[in-house]
Design an enzyme around this catalytic site. Structure first.
Site, mmCIF file in Angstrom:
data_model
loop_
_atom_site.group_PDB
_atom_site.id
_atom_site.type_symbol
_atom_site.label_atom_id
_atom_site.label_comp_id
_atom_site.label_asym_id
_atom_site.label_seq_id
_atom_site.Cartn_x
_atom_site.Cartn_y
_atom_site.Cartn_z
ATOM 1 N N LYS A 161 0.849 -1.180 0.000
ATOM 2 C CA LYS A 161 0.000 0.000 0.000
ATOM 3 C C LYS A 161 0.889 1.235 0.000
ATOM 4 C CE LYS A 161 -3.625 2.220 2.688
ATOM 5 N NZ LYS A 161 -4.543 2.064 3.814
ATOM 6 N N LYS A 213 -1.959 -1.536 -4.083
ATOM 7 C CA LYS A 213 -2.859 -0.380 -4.039
ATOM 8 C C LYS A 213 -2.057 0.896 -4.051
ATOM 9 C CE LYS A 213 -5.888 1.775 -0.775
ATOM 10 N NZ LYS A 213 -6.009 1.964 0.617
HETATM 11 C C1 PBG Z 1 -7.691 2.968 5.174
HETATM 12 C C2 PBG Z 1 -7.877 2.945 3.708
HETATM 13 C C3 PBG Z 1 -7.647 3.935 2.743
HETATM 14 C C4 PBG Z 1 -8.116 3.431 1.520
HETATM 15 C C5 PBG Z 1 -8.560 2.150 1.769
HETATM 16 N N1 PBG Z 1 -8.399 1.866 3.111
HETATM 17 C C6 PBG Z 1 -7.190 5.322 2.880
HETATM 18 C C7 PBG Z 1 -5.851 5.692 3.269
HETATM 19 O O1 PBG Z 1 -4.950 4.897 3.485
HETATM 20 O O2 PBG Z 1 -5.704 6.900 3.400
HETATM 21 C C8 PBG Z 1 -8.131 4.176 0.216
HETATM 22 C C9 PBG Z 1 -9.030 3.644 -0.835
HETATM 23 C C10 PBG Z 1 -9.326 4.575 -1.954
HETATM 24 O O3 PBG Z 1 -8.681 5.620 -2.147
HETATM 25 O O4 PBG Z 1 -10.277 4.266 -2.686
HETATM 26 N N2 PBG Z 1 -6.433 3.075 5.656
#
Ligand code: PBG
Length: 331
Positions: free
Chosen positions: A200, A253
């Site tokens: 991520k 992601k």
């Molecule tokens: C929670 C989370 C996030 C997303 C999914 N789970 C946000 C972040 O890390 O700020 C983002 C998903 C998206 O942008 O569609 N931590």
């Protein structure tokens, strides 16, 4: 009677999901209240839904052939310890119970994180509040890992007790997958798979999501616990460690700016792979198609084809319901 191991049950759940035509997972944002359908300005077509409306929307999505949903909760109140996340009567817990009761055959995945529930908007328990002028902090000075893991595991367990079919820890806290696997196993949930948000990246593409989930950090950013976009090696190391800790499926992601990472993960590891086609990617497509600059249907199809071609078995995408609808109409 033959004893089926937790691992093979988890594998079977994932294989079933991967076989479903399209294997697109639809995200939903859930809020307290009744008859709520609050539009998210930066994500046309996406809403914060109260549980009663959510149930109707998911039933419709299921009818269109969507196999699975992932839930994000927006609690009524936020506090320093993110207590709404692991409250048995929390918003996600209530939503899961209703969905499992009322929508037959839907696979419910829950996002396990604290950022939507903490008053400061970070994904863990903050040890030391930085000076206003400081924006960067070393992870260990900043996040108190042990209590964070305790709260994340409590959250995962309460989601599972409510009926979640899979949990998806997204906080990027060291050891979270292992800690969650262990608490689930000890509580009779050996058959529940864990989807690790393993690779991520600290991304600007999450902007619209933070509007939708009301989870933008109040200070600093997430760069001490999310990955730097510039390299693939750290991402592969994170994936390897999540698999070692017991992740049944791993995720990359965002998706579009990271197709090479999806490819690299697919080439190196033999586990199911999810890609998250995130909020900012969705917002760009919506903005351009609303302006009449692109053909939405065709561009979405090309994007999803690209993500799958790179190696994703499952795609989490806000386009899932539109795609299912277009398909149904034979378009
Ligand atoms: C929670 C989370 C996030 C997303 C999914 N789970 C946000 C972040 O890390 O700020 C983002 C998903 C998206 O942008 O569609 N931590």
């Amino acid at each position: 009677m033959t004893k089926v191991s937790g691992r093979s049950q988890r594998k079977e759940i994932l294989q079933k999901l991967m076989r479903k035509d399209g294997s697109l997972v639809m995200p939903y944002f859930v809020v307290e209240g009744k008859r709520r359908k609050n539009p998210v300005a930066s994500m046309p077509g996406v809403f914060q839904l109260s549980v009663d409306i959510l149930v109707k929307e998911v039933a419709r999505a299921r009818g269109l052939g969507i196999p699975a949903v992932i839930l994000f909760g927006i609690p009524a109140r936020k506090d320093l310890l993110g207590s709404g996340a692991y409250d048995n009567d929390g918003i996600v817990q209530k939503a899961v119970r209703e969905l499992k009761k009322k929508v037959k055959g839907i696979l419910v995945i829950t996002d396990v994180c604290l950022c939507e529930y903490t008053s400061h908007g970070h994904c863990g328990i903050v040890k030391k509040f930085p000076e206003a002028s400081q924006s960067k902090h070393a992870f260990t000075d900043f996040i108190d890992l042990k209590p964070t893991l305790d709260l994340l595991t409590r959250t995962a367990l309460s989601h599972t007790e409510a009926g979640a079919d899979m949990v998806a820890p997204s906080a990027m806290m060291h050891g979270q997958v292992k800690a969650i696997r262990s608490i689930l196993d000890r509580n009779g949930f050996k058959h529940i798979p864990i989807m690790g948000y393993s690779a991520k990246f600290a991304s600007v593409f999450y902007g619209p999501f933070r509007d939708a989930a009301e989870s933008a950090p109040r200070f600093g950013d997430r760069s001490s616990y999310q990955l730097n976009p510039s390299g693939v090696d750290r991402a592969l190391a994170e994936v390897a460690s999540d698999i070692k800790e017991g992740a049944d499926i791993v995720m990359v992601k965002p998706a579009l700016a990271y197709l090479d990472v999806i490819r690299a993960v697919k080439a190196k590891f033999r586990v199911p792979l999810a890609a998250y086609n995130v909020s900012g990617e969705y917002a760009m497509v919506k903005a351009a198609s609303r302006a009449g600059w692109v053909d939405e249907k065709k561009i979405v199809s090309e994007i999803l084809t690209g993500i799958k071609r790179a190696g994703a078995d499952i795609v989490i995408t806000y386009h899932a319901r539109d795609v299912a609808r277009w398909k149904k109409k034979g378009g």
